[in-house]
Design a protein around this motif. Structure first.
Motif, PDB file in Angstrom:
ATOM      1  N   VAL A   5       0.845  -1.189   0.000  1.00  7.39           N
ATOM      2  CA  VAL A   5       0.000   0.000   0.000  1.00  7.39           C
ATOM      3  C   VAL A   5       0.881   1.239   0.000  1.00  7.39           C
ATOM      4  CG1 VAL A   5      -1.936  -1.128   1.147  1.00  7.39           C
ATOM      5  CG2 VAL A   5      -0.233   0.033   2.520  1.00  7.39           C
ATOM      6  N   ASP A   6       0.391   2.281  -0.628  1.00 10.42           N
ATOM      7  CA  ASP A   6       1.072   3.566  -0.656  1.00 10.42           C
ATOM      8  C   ASP A   6       0.265   4.518   0.220  1.00 10.42           C
ATOM      9  OD1 ASP A   6       2.124   6.080  -1.185  1.00 10.42           O
ATOM     10  OD2 ASP A   6       2.476   5.637  -3.311  1.00 10.42           O
ATOM     11  N   GLU A   7       0.712   4.687   1.447  1.00 11.66           N
ATOM     12  CA  GLU A   7      -0.016   5.530   2.391  1.00 11.66           C
ATOM     13  C   GLU A   7      -0.128   6.971   1.911  1.00 11.66           C
ATOM     14  OE1 GLU A   7       1.694   5.137   6.263  1.00 11.66           O
ATOM     15  OE2 GLU A   7       1.283   2.987   6.363  1.00 11.66           O
ATOM     16  N   ASP A   8       0.849   7.430   1.124  1.00 14.33           N
ATOM     17  CA  ASP A   8       0.813   8.808   0.619  1.00 14.33           C
ATOM     18  C   ASP A   8      -0.307   9.018  -0.401  1.00 14.33           C
ATOM     19  OD1 ASP A   8       2.961   9.604   2.211  1.00 14.33           O
ATOM     20  OD2 ASP A   8       4.429   9.023   0.693  1.00 14.33           O
ATOM     21  N   CYS A  10      -3.183   7.188  -0.354  1.00 15.18           N
ATOM     22  CA  CYS A  10      -4.463   6.837   0.268  1.00 15.18           C
ATOM     23  C   CYS A  10      -5.276   8.080   0.610  1.00 15.18           C
ATOM     24  CB  CYS A  10      -4.223   6.013   1.531  1.00 15.18           C
ATOM     25  SG  CYS A  10      -5.739   5.542   2.381  1.00 15.18           S
ATOM     26  N   GLN A  26      -7.888   0.852   8.887  1.00 19.43           N
ATOM     27  CA  GLN A  26      -7.626   2.282   8.734  1.00 19.43           C
ATOM     28  C   GLN A  26      -7.153   2.853  10.059  1.00 19.43           C
ATOM     29  OE1 GLN A  26     -11.695   3.034   7.031  1.00 19.43           O
ATOM     30  NE2 GLN A  26     -10.543   4.583   5.896  1.00 19.43           N
ATOM     31  N   ARG A  27      -6.248   3.843   9.971  1.00 20.96           N
ATOM     32  CA  ARG A  27      -5.800   4.540  11.171  1.00 20.96           C
ATOM     33  C   ARG A  27      -6.951   5.379  11.702  1.00 20.96           C
ATOM     34  NH1 ARG A  27      -0.119   6.385   8.679  1.00 20.96           N
ATOM     35  NH2 ARG A  27      -1.366   8.198   8.082  1.00 20.96           N
ATOM     36  N   VAL A  32      -6.165   6.694   7.036  1.00 21.39           N
ATOM     37  CA  VAL A  32      -5.226   6.139   6.063  1.00 21.39           C
ATOM     38  C   VAL A  32      -5.135   4.618   6.250  1.00 21.39           C
ATOM     39  CG1 VAL A  32      -2.781   6.076   5.388  1.00 21.39           C
ATOM     40  CG2 VAL A  32      -3.925   8.255   5.743  1.00 21.39           C
ATOM     41  N   VAL A  33      -4.986   3.938   5.140  1.00 22.50           N
ATOM     42  CA  VAL A  33      -4.940   2.474   5.130  1.00 22.50           C
ATOM     43  C   VAL A  33      -3.812   1.920   6.006  1.00 22.50           C
ATOM     44  CG1 VAL A  33      -3.476   2.337   3.053  1.00 22.50           C
ATOM     45  CG2 VAL A  33      -4.983   0.434   3.631  1.00 22.50           C
ATOM     46  N   VAL A  34      -4.119   0.793   6.651  1.00 19.95           N
ATOM     47  CA  VAL A  34      -3.136   0.014   7.401  1.00 19.95           C
ATOM     48  C   VAL A  34      -3.178  -1.388   6.815  1.00 19.95           C
ATOM     49  CG1 VAL A  34      -2.536  -0.965   9.646  1.00 19.95           C
ATOM     50  CG2 VAL A  34      -3.458   1.349   9.513  1.00 19.95           C
TER      51      VAL A  34
END
Length: 66
Positions: A5-8, A10, A26-27, A32-34
């Motif tokens: 995953v690319d958190e930037d 998301c 998600q956080r 944002v995806v975890v």
């Protein structure tokens, strides 16, 4: 299957969590995806593919195990 995953990228839509809650979360603070499982079991592959397809930010990348 390997999942990245690319958190930037998301945007926090949560589509991935709805499609594959065993693999994505998600956080709490920003949505944002975890990534919970970077190499999910085979019975989860279809759900993970769906999660990648419905991600509006294209933040999920799928690959194969080496």
């Amino acid at each position: 299957m390997q999942v990245r995953v690319d958190e930037d990228k998301c945007c926090g839509a949560g589509s991935c969590v709805l499609a594959a809650p065993e693999v994505f979360d998600q956080r709490d603070e920003d949505g944002v995806v975890v990534l919970l499982d970077p190499e999910p079991a085979e019975h989860l592959h279809a759900a993970v593919r769906e999660a990648a397809e419905v991600c509006p930010a294209a933040a999920i990348a799928l690959g194969t195990r080496a």
